[in-house]
Structures are given as C-alpha cells and as structure tokens.
Write an enzyme that holds these catalytic residues in place. Structure first.
Site, PDB file in Angstrom:
ATOM      1  N   SER A  15       1.061  -1.341   0.009  1.00 38.85           N
ATOM      2  CA  SER A  15      -0.200  -0.088   0.057  1.00 38.85           C
ATOM      3  C   SER A  15       0.984   1.140   0.046  1.00 38.85           C
ATOM      4  O   SER A  15       2.236   1.410   0.039  1.00 38.85           O
ATOM      5  CB  SER A  15      -0.937   0.012   1.361  1.00 38.85           C
ATOM      6  OG  SER A  15      -0.199  -0.054   2.521  1.00 38.85           O
ATOM      7  N   LEU A  17       3.401   4.415  -0.429  1.00 38.45           N
ATOM      8  CA  LEU A  17       4.215   4.874  -1.196  1.00 38.45           C
ATOM      9  C   LEU A  17       5.106   3.414  -1.571  1.00 38.45           C
ATOM     10  O   LEU A  17       5.613   3.398  -2.719  1.00 38.45           O
ATOM     11  CB  LEU A  17       5.319   5.492  -0.089  1.00 38.45           C
ATOM     12  CG  LEU A  17       5.010   6.672   0.560  1.00 38.45           C
ATOM     13  CD1 LEU A  17       5.982   7.451   1.248  1.00 38.45           C
ATOM     14  CD2 LEU A  17       4.238   7.681  -0.550  1.00 38.45           C
ATOM     15  N   ASP A  36       4.979  -7.403   3.665  1.00 36.01           N
ATOM     16  CA  ASP A  36       4.128  -6.657   4.204  1.00 36.01           C
ATOM     17  C   ASP A  36       3.225  -7.435   5.146  1.00 36.01           C
ATOM     18  O   ASP A  36       3.421  -8.767   5.218  1.00 36.01           O
ATOM     19  CB  ASP A  36       3.037  -6.013   3.345  1.00 36.01           C
ATOM     20  CG  ASP A  36       2.534  -4.546   3.764  1.00 36.01           C
ATOM     21  OD1 ASP A  36       1.754  -4.636   4.533  1.00 36.01           O
ATOM     22  OD2 ASP A  36       2.777  -3.519   2.833  1.00 36.01           O
ATOM     23  N   VAL A  60       9.137  -6.842   9.941  1.00 37.43           N
ATOM     24  CA  VAL A  60      10.631  -6.106   9.544  1.00 37.43           C
ATOM     25  C   VAL A  60      11.580  -6.540  10.656  1.00 37.43           C
ATOM     26  O   VAL A  60      12.732  -6.449  10.489  1.00 37.43           O
ATOM     27  CB  VAL A  60      10.522  -4.783   9.163  1.00 37.43           C
ATOM     28  CG1 VAL A  60       9.681  -4.680   7.746  1.00 37.43           C
ATOM     29  CG2 VAL A  60      10.105  -3.864  10.063  1.00 37.43           C
ATOM     30  N   SER A 151      11.375  10.896   7.135  1.00 41.83           N
ATOM     31  CA  SER A 151      10.220  11.763   6.978  1.00 41.83           C
ATOM     32  C   SER A 151      10.876  13.166   7.148  1.00 41.83           C
ATOM     33  O   SER A 151      12.007  13.460   8.228  1.00 41.83           O
ATOM     34  CB  SER A 151       9.280  11.350   8.158  1.00 41.83           C
ATOM     35  OG  SER A 151       8.345  12.587   8.385  1.00 41.83           O
ATOM     36  N   TYR A 164       8.313   9.238  16.784  1.00 47.20           N
ATOM     37  CA  TYR A 164       8.301   9.020  15.209  1.00 47.20           C
ATOM     38  C   TYR A 164       9.486   9.675  14.715  1.00 47.20           C
ATOM     39  O   TYR A 164      10.326   9.323  14.020  1.00 47.20           O
ATOM     40  CB  TYR A 164       6.989   9.564  14.542  1.00 47.20           C
ATOM     41  CG  TYR A 164       6.936   9.468  13.170  1.00 47.20           C
ATOM     42  CD1 TYR A 164       6.720   8.269  12.527  1.00 47.20           C
ATOM     43  CD2 TYR A 164       7.043  10.719  12.279  1.00 47.20           C
ATOM     44  CE1 TYR A 164       6.868   8.085  11.164  1.00 47.20           C
ATOM     45  CE2 TYR A 164       7.054  10.645  10.829  1.00 47.20           C
ATOM     46  CZ  TYR A 164       6.753   9.012  10.305  1.00 47.20           C
ATOM     47  OH  TYR A 164       6.813   8.888   9.060  1.00 47.20           O
ATOM     48  N   LYS A 168      12.946   8.311  12.651  1.00 47.24           N
ATOM     49  CA  LYS A 168      13.316   8.827  11.362  1.00 47.24           C
ATOM     50  C   LYS A 168      14.478   9.479  11.462  1.00 47.24           C
ATOM     51  O   LYS A 168      15.359   9.486  10.516  1.00 47.24           O
ATOM     52  CB  LYS A 168      11.992   9.742  10.887  1.00 47.24           C
ATOM     53  CG  LYS A 168      10.788   9.073  10.707  1.00 47.24           C
ATOM     54  CD  LYS A 168      11.105   7.758   9.506  1.00 47.24           C
ATOM     55  CE  LYS A 168       9.699   6.959   9.368  1.00 47.24           C
ATOM     56  NZ  LYS A 168      10.014   5.852   8.371  1.00 47.24           N
ATOM     57  N   THR A 199      -1.601   9.784   0.723  1.00 45.27           N
ATOM     58  CA  THR A 199      -1.771   8.289   1.014  1.00 45.27           C
ATOM     59  C   THR A 199      -3.256   8.278   1.509  1.00 45.27           C
ATOM     60  O   THR A 199      -3.945   9.187   1.786  1.00 45.27           O
ATOM     61  CB  THR A 199      -0.861   7.646   2.017  1.00 45.27           C
ATOM     62  OG1 THR A 199      -1.217   8.324   3.143  1.00 45.27           O
ATOM     63  CG2 THR A 199       0.574   7.670   1.646  1.00 45.27           C
TER      64      THR A 199
END
Length: 258
Positions: A15, A17, A36, A60, A151, A164, A168, A199
């Site tokens: 889904s 990107l 995924d 992951v 990001s 977050y 990043k 998205t």
C-alpha cells in the site's frame, strides 16, 4: 543500475508509497518481492501484476523471518539487487501530557523505534549480506542499492511526534554510515525524506483540515503524490552516482511546531 530484469524487495509494498514504487519498478521490468502484513492487498497485487511479483507476510523486526523471505526471493528470481524500506508506524504522544499528567508511554516509544529504525536496519543489513554474495551488475562493480525512508519529521518533528521523529532521525543518521560500510562491496545506500504525501490516510480528514495541510506546502500547494516518491526511488536506482544522500521530497515544506 537498470531496473529491467533486476529484483527488488519492498517492505510496506502492499500500500501507499511502497505500492506505488512496486508498480513503477514492475512497469520498468523488475521482479518484485513485497514484504508486508496486509495479506488482502499483497495477494491482490500479485494477482493483478503477474508472475514476476511475490508477496510475503512478514515483520521487519523478525530477524529469522526477514532472512527467510530474502532466501525465498532469491529462490524465485535468482538474486536480490534492490531494497526499498517503506514499512513503518507512527504515534501521537507528548513527552509529558499536562492534561493527563502522564509521561510518554515508554512501550509505545520503544515500539515505534523498533519498527521504524531497528526494522529498517534489520532488512537493510540482511539485504546487504545477500547482495554482497552476488556478482556485480555494472561496470563500476555495483551489486545493489538500498533505499530507506525517513520523514521531514526527522528534521522538524511536531508536537506529539517525539517517538516518530526520533526513529526517522535515526534513519537519516545511519544513511551515510551504511553507505560507507557497504562501499567496499559495491552497494549504495540512500534515504528518501518525504513531506506530506497523499496516502489513503489523508482521505479520512475533514476537507478544511486537508486544505489547511495543502496550504502549508511552499509550492506546489498540494500534497505529494505516491508516484512522485516512486519516481525518486527509481532515479536513485538508475543514477549510480547518488550515494549516501538523504533527499527531501516535500514541496519545500518546513514543518511548524503544530
């Protein structure tokens, strides 16, 4: 590196990107392995795109699981040349919440770093191991390309984005180090740094909030398109002189505190 006939592992490829990048690579003749956890979307993409696409359900952060998916990818397509890490999660907690009189939940902070930073590194290091075992595919001795995703929050995180942003920022920080570590085996590493990309998550927002977000972008005054990120991912693969770079793709946005 020419995409045609090469094999790409794309995390978060079912889904957003990741899907846009999978579609673009596929259109240029690459074999695609999607890692995924969205079985419905992953299997639908395989059905739509055809026999040179595989879907693997995987986390992951799972060392053995990722290693087995890379092995299955090589068994299916013969090699691994490209790794794009898009898988990630977010959270919204302040370091200290005055209204709740509560600090940031530590388990949430650890979880975000585990997926976004450790998970990215886990896939990158195992992909590099496989790439390093293969013969070069360019005159410069190149064996592979790893592209991670950060990001703009890694530079200008907003209120409530501490976990977050930390994750990043870590991806940004390790980019040049991974590139230096892997130079001797002919593997490049770069990081895409997206801004506000349209998205499906944004489709749930009220129109006035959506418009306000668009107006924060310098130019053009809109959210980015997933395929614009995919175009950059393609350029990173195909331009062999891009290495060790963190490339902002954000319409010139600079995030404010809120």
């Amino acid at each position: 590196m020419n995409l045609k006939g090469k094999t790409a592992l794309i995390t978060g490829g079912a889904s957003g990107l990741g899907e846009a990048t999978a579609r673009r690579y596929h259109a240029h003749g690459a074999n695609i392995a999607i890692l995924d956890m969205n079985d419905e979307r992953g299997e639908a993409l395989v059905k739509e795109l055809g026999s040179n696409v595989r879907y693997f359900n995987g986390n992951v952060t799972d060392e053995e699981g990722v290693a087995s998916i890379i092995e299955a990818t090589v068994n299916a397509f013969g090699a691994l040349h490209i790794c794009n890490n898009f898988a990630g999660i977010g959270s919204a907690h302040k370091t200290y919440d005055k209204k709740k009189d509560a600090p940031h939940p530590l388990d949430v902070f650890k979880r975000v770093l585990d997926v976004n930073l450790t998970g990215t590194f886990n896939v990158a290091r195992l992909a590099a191991q496989q790439m390093a075992s293969q013969d070069p595919v360019t005159e410069d001795g190149q064996r592979g390309v790893i592209t991670n995703t950060a990001s703009v929050a890694g530079y200008e995180g907003q209120i409530g984005q501490v976990a977050y942003s930390a994750s990043k920022g870590g991806v940004i920080g390790m980019t040049i180090v991974i590139a230096r570590d892997l130079a001797q085996v002919g593997i490049r590493c770069n990081t895409i740094v997206p801004g506000l990309i349209h998205t499906p998550l944004f489709d749930t927002l009220p129109e006035h909030i959506f418009t306000a977000l668009e107006n924060t972008v310098l130019y053009p005054n809109r959210l980015g398109k997933p395929d614009e990120i995919a175009m950059l991912a393609q350029q990173i693969v195909e331009n062999d002189y891009i290495n060790g770079e963190c490339i902002r793709m954000d319409g010139g946005i600079r995030m404010g505190p809120r």
